[in-house]
Design an enzyme around this catalytic site. Sequence first.
Site, PDB file in Angstrom:
ATOM      1  N   LYS A 185      43.679  27.199  32.859  1.00  0.00           N
ATOM      2  CA  LYS A 185      44.001  27.795  31.566  1.00  0.00           C
ATOM      3  C   LYS A 185      44.950  28.971  31.844  1.00  0.00           C
ATOM      4  O   LYS A 185      44.537  30.044  32.283  1.00  0.00           O
ATOM      5  CB  LYS A 185      42.714  28.280  30.873  1.00  0.00           C
ATOM      6  CG  LYS A 185      42.959  28.824  29.488  1.00  0.00           C
ATOM      7  CD  LYS A 185      43.004  30.333  29.571  1.00  0.00           C
ATOM      8  CE  LYS A 185      43.295  31.042  28.313  1.00  0.00           C
ATOM      9  NZ  LYS A 185      44.721  31.256  28.048  1.00  0.00           N
ATOM     10  N   GLU A 259      39.567  37.978  40.639  1.00  0.00           N
ATOM     11  CA  GLU A 259      40.655  38.833  41.161  1.00  0.00           C
ATOM     12  C   GLU A 259      41.070  39.720  40.000  1.00  0.00           C
ATOM     13  O   GLU A 259      41.671  39.244  39.036  1.00  0.00           O
ATOM     14  CB  GLU A 259      41.853  37.968  41.587  1.00  0.00           C
ATOM     15  CG  GLU A 259      41.592  37.054  42.751  1.00  0.00           C
ATOM     16  CD  GLU A 259      41.633  37.775  44.086  1.00  0.00           C
ATOM     17  OE1 GLU A 259      41.918  38.988  44.111  1.00  0.00           O
ATOM     18  OE2 GLU A 259      41.352  37.131  45.099  1.00  0.00           O
ATOM     19  N   CYS A 293      49.221  43.446  40.326  1.00  0.00           N
ATOM     20  CA  CYS A 293      47.893  44.060  40.403  1.00  0.00           C
ATOM     21  C   CYS A 293      47.760  45.003  41.592  1.00  0.00           C
ATOM     22  O   CYS A 293      47.018  45.968  41.543  1.00  0.00           O
ATOM     23  CB  CYS A 293      46.848  42.964  40.492  1.00  0.00           C
ATOM     24  SG  CYS A 293      47.238  41.770  41.764  1.00  0.00           S
TER      25      CYS A 293
HETATM   26  P1  NAD Z   1      43.785  39.302  30.898  1.00  0.00           P
HETATM   27  O1  NAD Z   1      42.490  39.676  31.521  1.00  0.00           O
HETATM   28  O2  NAD Z   1      44.102  39.803  29.567  1.00  0.00           O
HETATM   29  O3  NAD Z   1      43.932  37.718  30.829  1.00  0.00           O
HETATM   30  C1  NAD Z   1      43.804  36.890  31.956  1.00  0.00           C
HETATM   31  C2  NAD Z   1      43.498  35.482  31.507  1.00  0.00           C
HETATM   32  O4  NAD Z   1      42.224  35.471  30.874  1.00  0.00           O
HETATM   33  C3  NAD Z   1      44.475  34.909  30.484  1.00  0.00           C
HETATM   34  O5  NAD Z   1      44.674  33.544  30.724  1.00  0.00           O
HETATM   35  C4  NAD Z   1      43.742  35.119  29.171  1.00  0.00           C
HETATM   36  O6  NAD Z   1      44.153  34.225  28.159  1.00  0.00           O
HETATM   37  C5  NAD Z   1      42.318  34.853  29.597  1.00  0.00           C
HETATM   38  N1  NAD Z   1      41.304  35.447  28.720  1.00  0.00           N
HETATM   39  C6  NAD Z   1      41.448  36.454  27.842  1.00  0.00           C
HETATM   40  N2  NAD Z   1      40.269  36.707  27.225  1.00  0.00           N
HETATM   41  C7  NAD Z   1      39.373  35.844  27.739  1.00  0.00           C
HETATM   42  C8  NAD Z   1      37.978  35.628  27.535  1.00  0.00           C
HETATM   43  N3  NAD Z   1      37.287  36.335  26.631  1.00  0.00           N
HETATM   44  N4  NAD Z   1      37.353  34.678  28.261  1.00  0.00           N
HETATM   45  C9  NAD Z   1      38.031  33.947  29.177  1.00  0.00           C
HETATM   46  N5  NAD Z   1      39.358  34.101  29.406  1.00  0.00           N
HETATM   47  C10 NAD Z   1      40.024  35.044  28.707  1.00  0.00           C
HETATM   48  O7  NAD Z   1      44.897  39.723  31.984  1.00  0.00           O
HETATM   49  P2  NAD Z   1      46.472  39.677  31.833  1.00  0.00           P
HETATM   50  O8  NAD Z   1      46.841  40.754  30.860  1.00  0.00           O
HETATM   51  O9  NAD Z   1      46.916  38.286  31.599  1.00  0.00           O
HETATM   52  O10 NAD Z   1      46.948  40.080  33.313  1.00  0.00           O
HETATM   53  C11 NAD Z   1      47.023  41.371  33.754  1.00  0.00           C
HETATM   54  C12 NAD Z   1      45.767  41.750  34.520  1.00  0.00           C
HETATM   55  O11 NAD Z   1      45.580  40.843  35.602  1.00  0.00           O
HETATM   56  C13 NAD Z   1      45.869  43.108  35.175  1.00  0.00           C
HETATM   57  O12 NAD Z   1      44.655  43.789  34.997  1.00  0.00           O
HETATM   58  C14 NAD Z   1      46.095  42.798  36.637  1.00  0.00           C
HETATM   59  O13 NAD Z   1      45.692  43.805  37.529  1.00  0.00           O
HETATM   60  C15 NAD Z   1      45.300  41.560  36.794  1.00  0.00           C
HETATM   61  N6  NAD Z   1      45.764  40.809  37.956  1.00  0.00           N
HETATM   62  C16 NAD Z   1      44.974  40.773  39.089  1.00  0.00           C
HETATM   63  C17 NAD Z   1      45.417  40.105  40.222  1.00  0.00           C
HETATM   64  C18 NAD Z   1      44.580  40.052  41.484  1.00  0.00           C
HETATM   65  O14 NAD Z   1      44.850  39.203  42.329  1.00  0.00           O
HETATM   66  N7  NAD Z   1      43.601  40.909  41.652  1.00  0.00           N
HETATM   67  C19 NAD Z   1      46.649  39.454  40.203  1.00  0.00           C
HETATM   68  C20 NAD Z   1      47.409  39.518  39.040  1.00  0.00           C
HETATM   69  C21 NAD Z   1      46.949  40.177  37.927  1.00  0.00           C
END
Ligand code: NAD
Length: 509
Positions: A185, A259, A293
């Site tokens: 997803k 992550e 991140c």
């Molecule tokens: P997000 O948490 O808003 O969304 C991530 C994913 O989760 C998306 O596909 C989103 O549609 C889905 N999602 C949203 N609400 C959900 C729910 N209630 N249940 C299940 N899935 C849901 O993150 P983002 O804004 O897309 O990405 C940025 C974040 O990702 C930052 O916090 C960044 O640090 C983190 N990130 C971490 C890593 C790592 O390897 N640690 C790598 C890249 C990004």
Amino acid sequence: MTVNVDVKTFPLFINGKWEAASSQETFEVLNPATGELVARVAKGNEADVDRAVDAARRAFDETDWKDMKPKDRSKVLYAISYQIAAHAEELAYLEAVSSGGTVRRIGANDILQMVDLFQTLAKFVEEYEFSETLPSPPFPGPAHNFIWREPIGVCAAITPWNLPMVIATWKIAPALAMGNTVVVKPASYTPLSTLKLAEIISQVVPPGVINVVTGPGAEVGEKLASHPKVDKVAFTGSTEVGRKVMQLAAGTVKNTTLELGGKSPNIILEDADLSIALPGSLFGVFLHSGQLCESGTRLFVPDHLHDVIVENLVKLAGKIKLGNPLDPASDVGPVISQKQKETILSYIEAGKAEGATLVCGGNEAKVAGCENGHFIEPTIFTNVTNDMKIAREEIFGPVLSVIRYTDVEDAIKMANDSIYGLAAGVWTRDVNKAYEVARKLQAGVVWINDWHMLRNDAPFGGYKQSGIGREMGKHSLDAYTQVKHVHTSMVPEAHKRTWYGLLLSDTAE
Ligand code: NAD
């Protein structure tokens, strides 16, 4: 860069086929650099998740995909890597027009990283210890004991918008390497490259092994994280949503890897070579407009070097060229959306309000030819203290907080004073001092005199609230298997099985 592809409509990818969403609804994907419509994408719902999970379930339960010999599976992984390389230009284009990542970075790094990850795991799979034989125990008696590594089953991969293809690959590659099936997803800002990737992979794996359901996180993501027929959930995203995913997965006690976010500390020691530490620190924080991140967003500098460091950082930051990601001359593209731009600008206002000094940037940027894009100037604050909001919360934008220190131990203490623990860095000419600091830093990766250097053969993941589990490397193969202990007693007579006496005092017939 122009590529002749139809990017106007993308259905769901289920069971090896393109399928419309059951609601027939779509959502729009916009180019964050221009505001233009790039594509319409199927808006999946819970029924679509059921269809995809059923396809993945059948591919796992009813085919011999999971039983493939390591040598053959390795060939599949190589074949996928060649397919990715063959479609590099199209994938890079889809990624750039939706995520705002520059084609320069995607072409020179992301695509190669994906190809290399599949090839690295292809090698690892051949050497992987799927079965370990234990020595026969002296007590309670001779026995054959094996430890088997087996696939987990149907894996849900929920991914963010910042590096959509690379992060999807971090999950898909080890999952397939170990014989699992996958439902991905992707984030709704950036589903295109993941859909294309699934189509590419499906050329070499049976139907149902890889599926993609696009749609809202609150519906598609939640359904996947809680689905009784999903065995594992691998999530990358914010810590806030990660907590929610963990709660949802708890209902069926799913194997879960997370992550999550970061607020990574970067410490310049007083003996550092500033000619590499300063461009390195900017590379560490402003690549992809700070939307990585592991970005080094808190820079700890020795008090007496503060002014010279800041003066030179500002000069260097002034050279970063914002532009259309499709132009190879652009150093940095836009941030992902109007909403994200507003969030970042509100953090910049919070920094000013809390008394930090803005020395560079701080504004929305106007880029010629991209008037409707969401650009923000590389921004540097000094006189930041570690308790300010801009030093504690993940901004996920091009904002650097410079924090002074007088004593290295204090710098380490402040570095570790965070809920996050994803990455950290230290700059010094003294390698022993570097290792000493690295040992004390609470982070899943520590870079010495460098930043962003992830390797496909090394694990990546977070300490503390930056996550659970590791991706890439051999650790990622472990994360997509479960362990079975198999015992065969070699003592043929019941009366010689002394342990039966714990229940039956007489085992003679
Ligand atoms: P997000 O948490 O808003 O969304 C991530 C994913 O989760 C998306 O596909 C989103 O549609 C889905 N999602 C949203 N609400 C959900 C729910 N209630 N249940 C299940 N899935 C849901 O993150 P983002 O804004 O897309 O990405 C940025 C974040 O990702 C930052 O916090 C960044 O640090 C983190 N990130 C971490 C890593 C790592 O390897 N640690 C790598 C890249 C990004």
